[in-house]
Write an enzyme that holds these catalytic residues in place. Structure first.
Site, PDB file in Angstrom:
ATOM      1  N   GLY A  22       0.838  -1.213   0.000  1.00  0.00           N
ATOM      2  CA  GLY A  22       0.000   0.000   0.000  1.00  0.00           C
ATOM      3  C   GLY A  22       0.860   1.246   0.000  1.00  0.00           C
ATOM      4  N   GLY A  24       1.676   3.323  -2.418  1.00  0.00           N
ATOM      5  CA  GLY A  24       1.468   4.364  -3.433  1.00  0.00           C
ATOM      6  C   GLY A  24       0.722   5.584  -2.924  1.00  0.00           C
ATOM      7  N   ASP A  73      -1.731  -7.619  -5.594  1.00  0.00           N
ATOM      8  CA  ASP A  73      -2.877  -7.688  -4.687  1.00  0.00           C
ATOM      9  C   ASP A  73      -2.444  -8.559  -3.509  1.00  0.00           C
ATOM     10  N   SER A 113     -22.674  -7.628   3.807  1.00  0.00           N
ATOM     11  CA  SER A 113     -22.754  -8.971   3.231  1.00  0.00           C
ATOM     12  C   SER A 113     -21.521  -9.747   3.712  1.00  0.00           C
ATOM     13  N   TYR A 155      -8.034   0.263  17.800  1.00  0.00           N
ATOM     14  CA  TYR A 155      -9.165  -0.638  18.067  1.00  0.00           C
ATOM     15  C   TYR A 155      -8.801  -2.102  17.816  1.00  0.00           C
ATOM     16  N   LYS A 170      -7.341  -6.379  12.222  1.00  0.00           N
ATOM     17  CA  LYS A 170      -6.192  -5.712  12.846  1.00  0.00           C
ATOM     18  C   LYS A 170      -5.794  -6.436  14.140  1.00  0.00           C
ATOM     19  N   PRO A 196      -1.640   3.754  14.845  1.00  0.00           N
ATOM     20  CA  PRO A 196      -1.855   5.198  14.717  1.00  0.00           C
ATOM     21  C   PRO A 196      -3.280   5.588  15.119  1.00  0.00           C
ATOM     22  N   GLY A 197      -3.416   6.770  15.661  1.00  0.00           N
ATOM     23  CA  GLY A 197      -4.730   7.397  15.805  1.00  0.00           C
ATOM     24  C   GLY A 197      -5.050   8.079  14.486  1.00  0.00           C
TER      25      GLY A 197
HETATM   26  C1  HXC Z   1     -20.768  -1.847   2.857  1.00  0.00           C
HETATM   27  C2  HXC Z   1     -19.357  -2.366   1.124  1.00  0.00           C
HETATM   28  C3  HXC Z   1     -18.848  -1.034   1.100  1.00  0.00           C
HETATM   29  C4  HXC Z   1     -19.393  -0.110   2.056  1.00  0.00           C
HETATM   30  C5  HXC Z   1     -17.839  -2.160  -0.449  1.00  0.00           C
HETATM   31  N1  HXC Z   1     -18.707  -3.016   0.142  1.00  0.00           N
HETATM   32  N2  HXC Z   1     -17.908  -0.953   0.115  1.00  0.00           N
HETATM   33  N3  HXC Z   1     -20.296  -2.771   1.984  1.00  0.00           N
HETATM   34  N4  HXC Z   1     -20.339  -0.561   2.908  1.00  0.00           N
HETATM   35  N5  HXC Z   1     -18.970   1.144   2.102  1.00  0.00           N
HETATM   36  C6  HXC Z   1     -18.952  -4.402  -0.219  1.00  0.00           C
HETATM   37  C7  HXC Z   1     -19.388  -4.558  -1.677  1.00  0.00           C
HETATM   38  O1  HXC Z   1     -20.766  -4.307  -1.811  1.00  0.00           O
HETATM   39  C8  HXC Z   1     -19.010  -6.011  -1.954  1.00  0.00           C
HETATM   40  O2  HXC Z   1     -19.920  -6.893  -1.371  1.00  0.00           O
HETATM   41  C9  HXC Z   1     -17.726  -6.189  -1.169  1.00  0.00           C
HETATM   42  O3  HXC Z   1     -17.731  -5.166  -0.147  1.00  0.00           O
HETATM   43  C10 HXC Z   1     -16.479  -6.014  -2.034  1.00  0.00           C
HETATM   44  O4  HXC Z   1     -16.560  -4.724  -2.640  1.00  0.00           O
HETATM   45  P1  HXC Z   1     -15.623  -4.313  -3.870  1.00  0.00           P
HETATM   46  O5  HXC Z   1     -15.875  -2.889  -4.162  1.00  0.00           O
HETATM   47  O6  HXC Z   1     -15.788  -5.304  -4.981  1.00  0.00           O
HETATM   48  O7  HXC Z   1     -14.166  -4.572  -3.243  1.00  0.00           O
HETATM   49  P2  HXC Z   1     -12.738  -4.092  -3.740  1.00  0.00           P
HETATM   50  O8  HXC Z   1     -12.797  -3.536  -5.142  1.00  0.00           O
HETATM   51  O9  HXC Z   1     -11.783  -5.201  -3.454  1.00  0.00           O
HETATM   52  O10 HXC Z   1     -12.409  -2.816  -2.804  1.00  0.00           O
HETATM   53  C11 HXC Z   1     -12.052  -2.981  -1.480  1.00  0.00           C
HETATM   54  C12 HXC Z   1     -12.675  -1.919  -0.593  1.00  0.00           C
HETATM   55  C13 HXC Z   1     -12.332  -0.483  -1.087  1.00  0.00           C
HETATM   56  C14 HXC Z   1     -12.165  -2.159   0.830  1.00  0.00           C
HETATM   57  C15 HXC Z   1     -14.195  -2.082  -0.633  1.00  0.00           C
HETATM   58  O11 HXC Z   1     -12.887   0.488  -0.212  1.00  0.00           O
HETATM   59  C16 HXC Z   1     -10.852  -0.253  -1.224  1.00  0.00           C
HETATM   60  O12 HXC Z   1     -10.280  -0.484  -2.276  1.00  0.00           O
HETATM   61  N6  HXC Z   1     -10.166   0.188  -0.125  1.00  0.00           N
HETATM   62  C17 HXC Z   1      -8.710   0.377  -0.105  1.00  0.00           C
HETATM   63  C18 HXC Z   1      -8.253   1.587   0.642  1.00  0.00           C
HETATM   64  C19 HXC Z   1      -8.883   1.796   2.006  1.00  0.00           C
HETATM   65  O13 HXC Z   1      -9.917   1.208   2.347  1.00  0.00           O
HETATM   66  N7  HXC Z   1      -8.247   2.668   2.764  1.00  0.00           N
HETATM   67  C20 HXC Z   1      -8.717   3.049   4.068  1.00  0.00           C
HETATM   68  C21 HXC Z   1      -7.868   2.448   5.107  1.00  0.00           C
HETATM   69  S1  HXC Z   1      -8.235   3.349   6.521  1.00  0.00           S
HETATM   70  P3  HXC Z   1     -21.125  -7.587  -2.262  1.00  0.00           P
HETATM   71  O14 HXC Z   1     -21.862  -8.421  -1.273  1.00  0.00           O
HETATM   72  O15 HXC Z   1     -21.942  -6.448  -2.806  1.00  0.00           O
HETATM   73  O16 HXC Z   1     -20.430  -8.385  -3.336  1.00  0.00           O
HETATM   74  C22 HXC Z   1      -8.059   2.478   7.919  1.00  0.00           C
HETATM   75  C23 HXC Z   1      -8.070   3.400   9.118  1.00  0.00           C
HETATM   76  C24 HXC Z   1      -8.366   2.733  10.387  1.00  0.00           C
HETATM   77  O17 HXC Z   1      -7.930   1.315   7.906  1.00  0.00           O
HETATM   78  C25 HXC Z   1      -8.430   3.610  11.636  1.00  0.00           C
HETATM   79  C26 HXC Z   1      -8.704   5.058  11.530  1.00  0.00           C
HETATM   80  C27 HXC Z   1      -8.565   5.812  12.814  1.00  0.00           C
HETATM   81  P1  NAP Z   2      -4.880   4.529   2.044  1.00  0.00           P
HETATM   82  O1  NAP Z   2      -4.146   5.664   1.443  1.00  0.00           O
HETATM   83  O2  NAP Z   2      -6.217   4.170   1.503  1.00  0.00           O
HETATM   84  O3  NAP Z   2      -3.920   3.261   2.016  1.00  0.00           O
HETATM   85  C1  NAP Z   2      -4.329   1.957   1.825  1.00  0.00           C
HETATM   86  C2  NAP Z   2      -3.455   1.341   0.743  1.00  0.00           C
HETATM   87  O4  NAP Z   2      -3.710  -0.062   0.682  1.00  0.00           O
HETATM   88  C3  NAP Z   2      -3.699   1.915  -0.637  1.00  0.00           C
HETATM   89  O5  NAP Z   2      -2.483   2.349  -1.173  1.00  0.00           O
HETATM   90  C4  NAP Z   2      -4.257   0.751  -1.437  1.00  0.00           C
HETATM   91  O6  NAP Z   2      -3.773   0.812  -2.797  1.00  0.00           O
HETATM   92  C5  NAP Z   2      -3.693  -0.426  -0.679  1.00  0.00           C
HETATM   93  N1  NAP Z   2      -4.510  -1.631  -0.865  1.00  0.00           N
HETATM   94  C6  NAP Z   2      -5.844  -1.773  -0.626  1.00  0.00           C
HETATM   95  N2  NAP Z   2      -6.236  -3.003  -0.957  1.00  0.00           N
HETATM   96  C7  NAP Z   2      -5.140  -3.658  -1.418  1.00  0.00           C
HETATM   97  C8  NAP Z   2      -4.917  -4.971  -1.915  1.00  0.00           C
HETATM   98  N3  NAP Z   2      -5.901  -5.866  -2.007  1.00  0.00           N
HETATM   99  N4  NAP Z   2      -3.655  -5.293  -2.292  1.00  0.00           N
HETATM  100  C9  NAP Z   2      -2.652  -4.395  -2.204  1.00  0.00           C
HETATM  101  N5  NAP Z   2      -2.794  -3.166  -1.744  1.00  0.00           N
HETATM  102  C10 NAP Z   2      -4.038  -2.795  -1.352  1.00  0.00           C
HETATM  103  O7  NAP Z   2      -5.116   4.763   3.623  1.00  0.00           O
HETATM  104  P2  NAP Z   2      -4.109   5.157   4.806  1.00  0.00           P
HETATM  105  O8  NAP Z   2      -4.878   5.989   5.735  1.00  0.00           O
HETATM  106  O9  NAP Z   2      -2.819   5.631   4.266  1.00  0.00           O
HETATM  107  O10 NAP Z   2      -3.888   3.730   5.523  1.00  0.00           O
HETATM  108  C11 NAP Z   2      -2.603   3.131   5.626  1.00  0.00           C
HETATM  109  C12 NAP Z   2      -2.553   2.217   6.828  1.00  0.00           C
HETATM  110  O11 NAP Z   2      -2.719   2.970   8.025  1.00  0.00           O
HETATM  111  C13 NAP Z   2      -3.648   1.159   6.868  1.00  0.00           C
HETATM  112  O12 NAP Z   2      -3.115  -0.037   7.395  1.00  0.00           O
HETATM  113  C14 NAP Z   2      -4.662   1.733   7.825  1.00  0.00           C
HETATM  114  O13 NAP Z   2      -5.467   0.746   8.419  1.00  0.00           O
HETATM  115  C15 NAP Z   2      -3.714   2.380   8.819  1.00  0.00           C
HETATM  116  N6  NAP Z   2      -4.314   3.400   9.665  1.00  0.00           N
HETATM  117  C16 NAP Z   2      -4.647   4.613   9.137  1.00  0.00           C
HETATM  118  C17 NAP Z   2      -5.145   5.579   9.981  1.00  0.00           C
HETATM  119  C18 NAP Z   2      -5.501   6.953   9.477  1.00  0.00           C
HETATM  120  O14 NAP Z   2      -6.017   7.755  10.255  1.00  0.00           O
HETATM  121  N7  NAP Z   2      -5.207   7.282   8.244  1.00  0.00           N
HETATM  122  C19 NAP Z   2      -5.340   5.299  11.337  1.00  0.00           C
HETATM  123  C20 NAP Z   2      -5.009   4.046  11.826  1.00  0.00           C
HETATM  124  C21 NAP Z   2      -4.476   3.101  10.978  1.00  0.00           C
HETATM  125  P3  NAP Z   2      -4.572   0.195  -4.062  1.00  0.00           P
HETATM  126  O15 NAP Z   2      -5.964   0.705  -3.992  1.00  0.00           O
HETATM  127  O16 NAP Z   2      -3.766   0.686  -5.235  1.00  0.00           O
HETATM  128  O17 NAP Z   2      -4.487  -1.276  -3.948  1.00  0.00           O
END
Ligand code: HXC
Ligand code: NAP
Length: 309
Positions: A22, A24, A73, A113, A155, A170, A196-197
């Site tokens: 992740g 990028g 992936d 789901s 969490y 996590k 991280p928070g």
């Molecule tokens: C409910 C959802 C949903 C949503 C997707 N789904 N988004 N369900 N609410 N908001 C469901 C879809 O309907 C589908 O189920 C299944 O999840 C898979 O969805 P896809 O879109 O096909 O998945 P995919 O393309 O692999 O994308 C993965 C993703 C997407 C997680 C859904 O958001 C993503 O690419 N995220 C990567 C970056 C990311 O999430 N960064 C944030 C990290 S922050 P069905 O049943 O319809 O097939 C973090 C911070 C933590 O972790 C702490 C902060 C303080």
């Molecule tokens: P982000 O920019 O969305 O980073 C998530 C990265 O994961 C993206 O670069 C995404 O790239 C990659 N990723 C998602 N699905 C993947 C897959 N199947 N294979 C490979 N790569 C995948 O969010 P961020 O806030 O920087 O989060 C980074 C980390 O910090 C995460 O572990 C998150 O849980 C943690 N964190 C963040 C916060 C916050 O406040 N930001 C707080 C606590 C913890 P692609 O979409 O190109 O795959």
């Protein structure tokens, strides 16, 4: 000197090859940039090669160190093994793995789901163990010491509603970290985690606070130090943990959240909402004194309390 500046000395990671999943975007990009500034050979992986290629170019231009973008992936073990092969072909070895890739979104759990649940758990937990297992096996076979850092959340141990798949995953990553810190220490492999928070990134903010939620729930309000995190302060901590300066730190999870999770946990911590006037009134009532002054302080205090967010 301040937390927005780099902390380690120049060249602290020279000669080290670091794979950041992740890498990028967001925090992975920020940590990778700092590793590169410190002289590391950087490999950034995620699903989107176009994003990675652009990030690699920008980092390399800024730091002068090589950055290799590789599409992968994390859920696919064969793609993970390919990253190891390509990295070794380019840099000869891997020294450090940063498990940073994640997927997350908010939802009442009963609305998810089973595929949605799988998606988050597979990216976070399966992705982290895929990389850890593949890189770990390679290190053990090659008799090469290694260092694994994983990004979790606070969490991971408190749990949290509305992000239950992420909380489950996590927690698993944290458990893997503590388990392998002991099991693989004999091979010269360390494992640590950072929790991280809130750190502003597009990925997290768009998914966890979509639309007007960002105005309603300003994450800084929950943090005792009164602000969200700066990417450089996380990068500083990560650079320390992946460097040899932290050689005696193993199996640890370090929280960097300005006191956020403890604020939520402490029984009476919401009393920071109580205005000074109300504390004055309580003190006057306890110690005796002018009734008029006490009433005045009390009503002023109650008025302020009513309008506090
Ligand atoms: C409910 C959802 C949903 C949503 C997707 N789904 N988004 N369900 N609410 N908001 C469901 C879809 O309907 C589908 O189920 C299944 O999840 C898979 O969805 P896809 O879109 O096909 O998945 P995919 O393309 O692999 O994308 C993965 C993703 C997407 C997680 C859904 O958001 C993503 O690419 N995220 C990567 C970056 C990311 O999430 N960064 C944030 C990290 S922050 P069905 O049943 O319809 O097939 C973090 C911070 C933590 O972790 C702490 C902060 C303080
Ligand atoms: P982000 O920019 O969305 O980073 C998530 C990265 O994961 C993206 O670069 C995404 O790239 C990659 N990723 C998602 N699905 C993947 C897959 N199947 N294979 C490979 N790569 C995948 O969010 P961020 O806030 O920087 O989060 C980074 C980390 O910090 C995460 O572990 C998150 O849980 C943690 N964190 C963040 C916060 C916050 O406040 N930001 C707080 C606590 C913890 P692609 O979409 O190109 O795959």
């Amino acid at each position: 000197m301040t937390y927005t500046q780099g902390m380690l000395k120049e060249g602290a990671l020279k000669g080290k090859t670091i794979v950041v999943t992740g890498g990028g975007t967001g925090l992975g990009r920020s940590m990778g940039t700092y590793f590169s500034e410190l002289g590391a050979n950087l490999v950034i992986t995620s699903r989107k090669l176009d994003v990675l290629t652009e990030t690699a170019r920008e980092i390399s231009e800024k730091t002068g160190s090589p950055v290799l973008p590789l599409a992968c992936d994390v859920r696919e073990y064969d793609q993970v093994e390919q990253v190891i092969k390509d990295t070794k072909a380019q840099f000869g070895k891997i020294d450090i793995l940063l498990n940073n890739a994640a997927g997350n979104f908010i939802s009442p759990t009963e609305r998810l789901s089973h595929r949605a649940f799988d998606t988050v758990v597979d990216i976070v937990l399966k992705g982290s163990y895929n990389f850890t297992l593949a890189v770990g096996k390679d290190w053990i076979e090659e008799k090469h010491p290694g260092n694994i850092l994983s990004i979790v959340t606070t969490y991971a141990w408190t749990g949290s509603g509305y992000v239950v798949p992420s909380a489950c995953a996590k927690a698993g990553v944290l458990s893997m970290t503590r388990s392998l810190a002991v099991e693989w220490a004999k091979y010269g492999i360390r494992a640590n985690a950072i929790a991280p928070g809130p750190f502003p990134t597009k990925g997290a903010w768009d998914r966890l606070l979509p639309g007007d939620l960002q105005k309603k729930f300003d994450p800084a309000n929950k943090v005792p130090v009164g602000r969200v995190g700066d990417h450089q302060e996380l990068a500083n901590l990560a650079a320390y943990l992946v460097s040899d300066f932290s050689a005696y730190v193993n199996g640890e999870v370090i929280t960097i959240d300005g006191g956020e999770w403890l604020k939520g946990a402490g029984e009476m911590n919401q009393l920071d909402q109580v205005p000074e006037e109300l504390w004055d009134a309580m003190e006057m009532s306890r110690k005796g004194g002018s009734k008029l002054k006490m009433m005045f302080a009390y009503f002023n205090g109650m008025r302020k309390l009513k309008f506090r967010k």
